[in-house]
Design a protein around this motif. Structure first.
Motif, PDB file in Angstrom:
ATOM      1  N   VAL A  23       0.403  -1.219   0.303  1.00  0.00           N
ATOM      2  CA  VAL A  23       0.079  -0.002   0.411  1.00  0.00           C
ATOM      3  C   VAL A  23       1.119   1.572  -0.587  1.00  0.00           C
ATOM      4  N   GLY A  24       1.696   1.137   0.871  1.00  0.00           N
ATOM      5  CA  GLY A  24       3.226   1.819   0.407  1.00  0.00           C
ATOM      6  C   GLY A  24       3.326   2.565  -0.243  1.00  0.00           C
ATOM      7  N   PHE A  25       3.846   1.477  -1.763  1.00  0.00           N
ATOM      8  CA  PHE A  25       4.443   1.530  -2.239  1.00  0.00           C
ATOM      9  C   PHE A  25       3.388   2.259  -3.178  1.00  0.00           C
ATOM     10  N   THR A  26       2.101   2.314  -3.487  1.00  0.00           N
ATOM     11  CA  THR A  26       1.415   2.446  -4.504  1.00  0.00           C
ATOM     12  C   THR A  26       1.381   3.988  -4.174  1.00  0.00           C
ATOM     13  N   LEU A  27       0.793   4.192  -2.968  1.00  0.00           N
ATOM     14  CA  LEU A  27       0.147   5.405  -2.667  1.00  0.00           C
ATOM     15  C   LEU A  27       1.199   6.480  -2.976  1.00  0.00           C
ATOM     16  N   VAL A  28       2.623   6.588  -2.464  1.00  0.00           N
ATOM     17  CA  VAL A  28       3.459   6.871  -2.461  1.00  0.00           C
ATOM     18  C   VAL A  28       3.711   7.348  -4.214  1.00  0.00           C
ATOM     19  N   GLU A  29       3.617   6.198  -4.757  1.00  0.00           N
ATOM     20  CA  GLU A  29       3.648   6.467  -6.555  1.00  0.00           C
ATOM     21  C   GLU A  29       2.280   7.233  -6.285  1.00  0.00           C
ATOM     22  N   LEU A  70       1.012   9.660  -5.125  1.00  0.00           N
ATOM     23  CA  LEU A  70       1.209  11.151  -4.606  1.00  0.00           C
ATOM     24  C   LEU A  70       1.907  11.771  -5.455  1.00  0.00           C
ATOM     25  N   ILE A  71       3.294  10.993  -5.920  1.00  0.00           N
ATOM     26  CA  ILE A  71       3.860  11.585  -6.180  1.00  0.00           C
ATOM     27  C   ILE A  71       3.542  11.905  -7.859  1.00  0.00           C
ATOM     28  N   LYS A  72       3.030  11.037  -9.392  1.00  0.00           N
ATOM     29  CA  LYS A  72       2.486  11.416 -10.079  1.00  0.00           C
ATOM     30  C   LYS A  72       1.079  12.514  -9.627  1.00  0.00           C
ATOM     31  N   SER A  73       0.538  12.885  -8.307  1.00  0.00           N
ATOM     32  CA  SER A  73      -0.432  13.413  -8.587  1.00  0.00           C
ATOM     33  C   SER A  73       0.309  14.891  -8.405  1.00  0.00           C
ATOM     34  N   GLY A  74       2.049  14.911  -6.993  1.00  0.00           N
ATOM     35  CA  GLY A  74       2.207  16.665  -7.092  1.00  0.00           C
ATOM     36  C   GLY A  74       4.116  16.054  -7.114  1.00  0.00           C
ATOM     37  N   GLY A  75       4.293  15.512  -7.354  1.00  0.00           N
ATOM     38  CA  GLY A  75       5.866  15.430  -8.143  1.00  0.00           C
ATOM     39  C   GLY A  75       6.251  15.454  -6.532  1.00  0.00           C
ATOM     40  N   LEU A  76       7.609  15.240  -6.658  1.00  0.00           N
ATOM     41  CA  LEU A  76       8.376  15.553  -5.539  1.00  0.00           C
ATOM     42  C   LEU A  76       9.005  16.212  -4.831  1.00  0.00           C
ATOM     43  N   PRO A  77       8.492  17.589  -4.986  1.00  0.00           N
ATOM     44  CA  PRO A  77       8.417  18.938  -4.147  1.00  0.00           C
ATOM     45  C   PRO A  77       7.563  18.157  -3.100  1.00  0.00           C
ATOM     46  N   LYS A  78       6.036  18.133  -3.753  1.00  0.00           N
ATOM     47  CA  LYS A  78       5.139  18.082  -2.885  1.00  0.00           C
ATOM     48  C   LYS A  78       4.765  16.716  -1.574  1.00  0.00           C
ATOM     49  N   MET A  79       6.342  15.758  -2.069  1.00  0.00           N
ATOM     50  CA  MET A  79       6.290  14.655  -1.132  1.00  0.00           C
ATOM     51  C   MET A  79       7.874  14.497  -0.784  1.00  0.00           C
ATOM     52  N   ALA A  80       8.565  15.517  -0.549  1.00  0.00           N
ATOM     53  CA  ALA A  80       9.548  16.716   0.127  1.00  0.00           C
ATOM     54  C   ALA A  80       8.712  17.551   1.091  1.00  0.00           C
ATOM     55  N   LEU A  81       7.565  18.292   0.690  1.00  0.00           N
ATOM     56  CA  LEU A  81       6.788  19.184   1.792  1.00  0.00           C
ATOM     57  C   LEU A  81       6.079  18.024   2.228  1.00  0.00           C
ATOM     58  N   LEU A  82       5.284  16.759   1.820  1.00  0.00           N
ATOM     59  CA  LEU A  82       4.411  16.303   2.858  1.00  0.00           C
ATOM     60  C   LEU A  82       5.795  15.862   4.336  1.00  0.00           C
ATOM     61  N   LEU A  83       6.747  15.311   3.836  1.00  0.00           N
ATOM     62  CA  LEU A  83       7.797  14.697   4.749  1.00  0.00           C
ATOM     63  C   LEU A  83       8.234  15.970   5.665  1.00  0.00           C
ATOM     64  N   ARG A  84       8.422  16.942   5.316  1.00  0.00           N
ATOM     65  CA  ARG A  84       9.042  18.313   6.460  1.00  0.00           C
ATOM     66  C   ARG A  84       7.918  18.204   7.606  1.00  0.00           C
ATOM     67  N   GLU A  85       6.170  18.067   6.918  1.00  0.00           N
ATOM     68  CA  GLU A  85       4.770  18.426   7.134  1.00  0.00           C
ATOM     69  C   GLU A  85       4.661  17.080   8.303  1.00  0.00           C
ATOM     70  N   LEU A  86       4.916  16.183   8.114  1.00  0.00           N
ATOM     71  CA  LEU A  86       5.072  14.874   9.175  1.00  0.00           C
ATOM     72  C   LEU A  86       6.069  15.064  10.185  1.00  0.00           C
ATOM     73  N   LYS A  87       7.225  15.787   9.574  1.00  0.00           N
ATOM     74  CA  LYS A  87       8.748  15.550  10.958  1.00  0.00           C
ATOM     75  C   LYS A  87       8.050  17.271  12.061  1.00  0.00           C
ATOM     76  N   SER A  88       6.955  17.577  11.027  1.00  0.00           N
ATOM     77  CA  SER A  88       7.810  18.679  12.079  1.00  0.00           C
ATOM     78  C   SER A  88       6.124  18.795  13.614  1.00  0.00           C
ATOM     79  N   GLY A  89       5.791  17.354  13.352  1.00  0.00           N
ATOM     80  CA  GLY A  89       4.637  17.356  14.091  1.00  0.00           C
ATOM     81  C   GLY A  89       3.136  17.297  13.451  1.00  0.00           C
ATOM     82  N   THR A  90       3.168  17.174  12.930  1.00  0.00           N
ATOM     83  CA  THR A  90       1.908  17.834  11.288  1.00  0.00           C
ATOM     84  C   THR A  90       1.077  15.958  10.918  1.00  0.00           C
ATOM     85  N   ALA A  91       0.034  15.874  12.249  1.00  0.00           N
ATOM     86  CA  ALA A  91      -1.370  14.993  11.715  1.00  0.00           C
ATOM     87  C   ALA A  91      -0.542  14.505  10.468  1.00  0.00           C
TER      88      ALA A  91
END
Length: 630
Positions: free
Chosen positions: A570-576, A578-599
């Motif tokens: 599920v993780g593989f297909t979900l990330v695939e 999300l990246i097709k939806s917004g590219g790597l920049p949005k994935m990097a932004l998602l990682l920053r939000e999660l690391k900062s504690g955002t639910a």
């Protein structure tokens, strides 16, 4: 009565009606242009109240209704409107209708005013304090969820919003309390009694109302007695024992877990210095200058057997003696603020270690990594000598051949460069002190590491894992050499190296990221140009079979919903997706939000601009056979 008389009566009746209308017009004429604008404003604002009620913003709706009613009363007084004035009557009816809607929303038809219905402070808070706050409080907020204040409850945690007022069945707290297996809360504890769960459910059905004073206060605070003031005597600097350096550290380590929060054991809290002096349910536990008359000294140093702290063998004799001396010297305070939390002023062992590590040079840190890696290897496989290979980025330990380690090293170096580029990170090595990589030639070695070092048994499908602590005291990747041939059921070693290093890179620094994100991103990076497409296609098929198991969108993105194998798929297909939806920049932004504690739900909504239901539905369509591939 004659026909003529009836007609006369009808005419009189119509005249009376007309007079009433005329009288109303006369009353309306009393309003000035400014008053008419004020009346229009009142009606407009009452219209907004309906929107607030639909959004379940009941407190705001009530405050707005009260405010407009006061404005109307003032307007009626200024214009000297009679109680029967049509304008006044119609506007009051509008206010009454808003109050009826408000009462229905807040309590199923119960009165808004007063304390009718279930009380959060007196009925719900005691349950949460007893069963939940220990893991979800200020000292320890599992899953970024804090239940020690109502504000924390409203905010929710990593798995989403906790409360949906008026809808207990869809409220996450009820689903967690009634779940089975390791999804049920309290985790590793007895379930709540049925009547307690039902009480929480009825409270949510009534609107999940808060009846305390401030939402940021500790829950249940409004029902407790006001704390009595205590006399704090400041230290002179000539004392043999310092409270902040000699007493507070061990007291926080041994006592804080039980003696903190909204419901401390024996009502004795050690959160602040004033709390310690104030004592507990039996009164003061410290008599300054008289240790033998101080209950705390009796519990820690005199009673046989010693009562406190629990597990007293861990308390050193010096700690107990320091306590006695400190009390004998007057129980003086040498900190900055006796009302402030001691935990914020006294560094933890982890913080002390962090400060110590921060002073180490890269060379010294690498020395520390070598020592730790050697120790971990010997603990896992005591009698087996390791092949060792060190590069600028990694320290490899393995019971595979030297050539195999070199091959793995080449994959690792290539992936480290790719990760630096992806994260726009110029740091080399990516991990302070380098990353230790343990490679075991068979299942036995990998299992031994997990059982000996991690103290766990692992699913048979798991063949790698990584651990990177925030202060880099631990930074390693552990691999089972699964060979170079992937199958539909298992990846090859190179795929695991890429996935594992990606996960280890994401783990750097503070903050947690769900495994489906880190594992999924690693697998997606490994799939690019890989010859093992059979395995990645099988992941898509597994995801197609696993995803429909969820009944609510938030479950799809939550940790622990799926088995380890399903999480990878599920993780593989979900990330695939999300990246097709917004590219790597949005994935990097998602990682920053999660690391900062955002639910997770809030982070996904913020980054991708869509709610979970829409994201989940769109993702599900990408899994269907015959989907369009890029």
């Amino acid at each position: 009565m004659s026909f003529k008389s009836v007609n006369v009566l009808r005419i009189l009746f119509v005249l009376l009606l007309c007079l009433g209308v005329i009288a109303g017009s006369v009353e309306a004429a009393k309003l000035t242009s400014a008053q008419r604008r004020e009346l229009a404003s009142i009606k407009k604002n009452l219209g907004k109240v309906s929107s607030l009620i639909r959004q379940k913003k009941y407190e705001e709706a009530k405050e707005a209704t009260d405010a407009e009613e006061k404005k109307l009363e003032q307007l009626a007084a200024d214009a000297m409107l009679a109680e029967t004035d049509p304008i006044l009557v119609s506007t009051k009816k509008l206010i009454a209708l808003r109050r009826k809607l408000l009462e229905k929303g807040m309590g199923g038809g119960k009165k808004v005013a007063g304390n009718q219905g279930i009380s959060f402070e007196t009925q719900i808070a005691p349950i949460l304090n007893e069963r939940c706050v220990n893991c979800h409080g200020a000292q320890r907020a599992s899953s970024n969820l804090k239940l020690d204040t109502f504000a924390g409850m409203k905010q929710g945690g990593r798995n989403g919003v906790l409360l949906i007022p008026g809808n207990p069945n869809n409220s996450l707290i009820i689903r967690k309390l009634t779940a089975t297996g390791n999804q049920r809360m309290p985790r590793n504890g007895a379930p709540l009694a049925l009547n307690q769960i039902q009480l929480i459910g009825r409270w949510i059905a009534e609107g999940a109302r808060f009846d305390g004073q401030k939402e940021t206060d500790p829950i249940g605070a409004s029902t407790k007695k006001k704390k009595e003031p205590v006399k704090v005597v400041m230290a002179t600097g000539n004392e043999k024992v310092s409270f902040m350096e000699d007493v507070a550290p061990w007291m926080l380590d041994f006592c804080l877990r039980c003696h903190s929060g909204n419901n401390p054991a024996s009502e004795f809290s050690v959160v602040t210095f004033e709390d310690i002096l104030r004592g507990g349910e039996s009164g003061s536990v410290i008599v300054p200058g008289k240790p033998d008359e101080s209950r705390l000294w009796h519990l820690v140093g005199l009673q046989d057997p010693i009562k406190m702290p629990q597990g007293q063998a861990l308390l050193k004799r010096k700690n107990a003696q320091d306590l006695k001396t400190w009390i004998a010297e007057g129980a003086r305070f040498d900190g900055k603020d006796a009302k402030a939390a001691l935990r914020a002023m006294v560094p933890t062992e982890d913080e002390k270690r962090r400060a110590e590590l921060a002073t180490l040079s890269p060379e010294k840190f690498a020395d520390l990594r070598r020592e730790n890696a050697e120790s971990l290897w010997k603990r896992a496989l005591t009698k087996e000598k390791a092949e060792i290979l060190e590069t600028d980025e990694f320290i490899f330990y393995g019971n595979v051949s030297a050539d195999r380690l070199k091959q793995i090293s080449a994959w690792a170096e290539t992936q480290a460069d790719a990760l630096r580029k992806m994260f726009n990170d110029k740091q080399k090595p990516l991990w302070k002190g380098k990353l230790a990589v343990f490679v075991y030639k068979d299942r036995f070695g990998y299992s031994e590491f997990n059982q000996t070092i991690e103290d766990r048994r692992i699913d048979r499908t798991v063949t790698w894992h990584s651990k990177v602590t925030p202060i880099y005291l631990d930074a390693y990747l552990v691999l089972q050499d699964v060979g170079d041939e992937a199958s539909a059921d298992a990846p090859d070693l190179q795929t695991n190296v890429i996935a594992g290093l990606t996960n280890a890179a994401i783990q750097r620094g503070a903050g947690d990221v769900p495994m489906w994100v880190s594992s999924g991103l690693g697998l997606l990076l490994a799939s690019n140009g890989s010859s093992s497409q059979t395995y990645f296609e099988s992941l898509r098929q597994q995801a197609l079979e696993a995803a429909p198991k969820v009944t609510r969108p938030e479950q799809l993105f939550a940790e622990g919903t799926f088995s380890p194998a399903e999480t990878s798929a599920v993780g593989f297909t979900l990330v695939e997706f999300l990246i097709k939806s917004g590219g790597l920049p949005k994935m990097a932004l998602l990682l920053r939000e999660l690391k900062s504690g955002t639910a997770v739900p809030a982070a996904l909504t913020k980054v991708y601009g869509s709610n979970l239901r829409t994201l989940a539905a769109t993702y599900a369509r990408t899994l269907r056979p015959g989907r369009v591939k890029k």
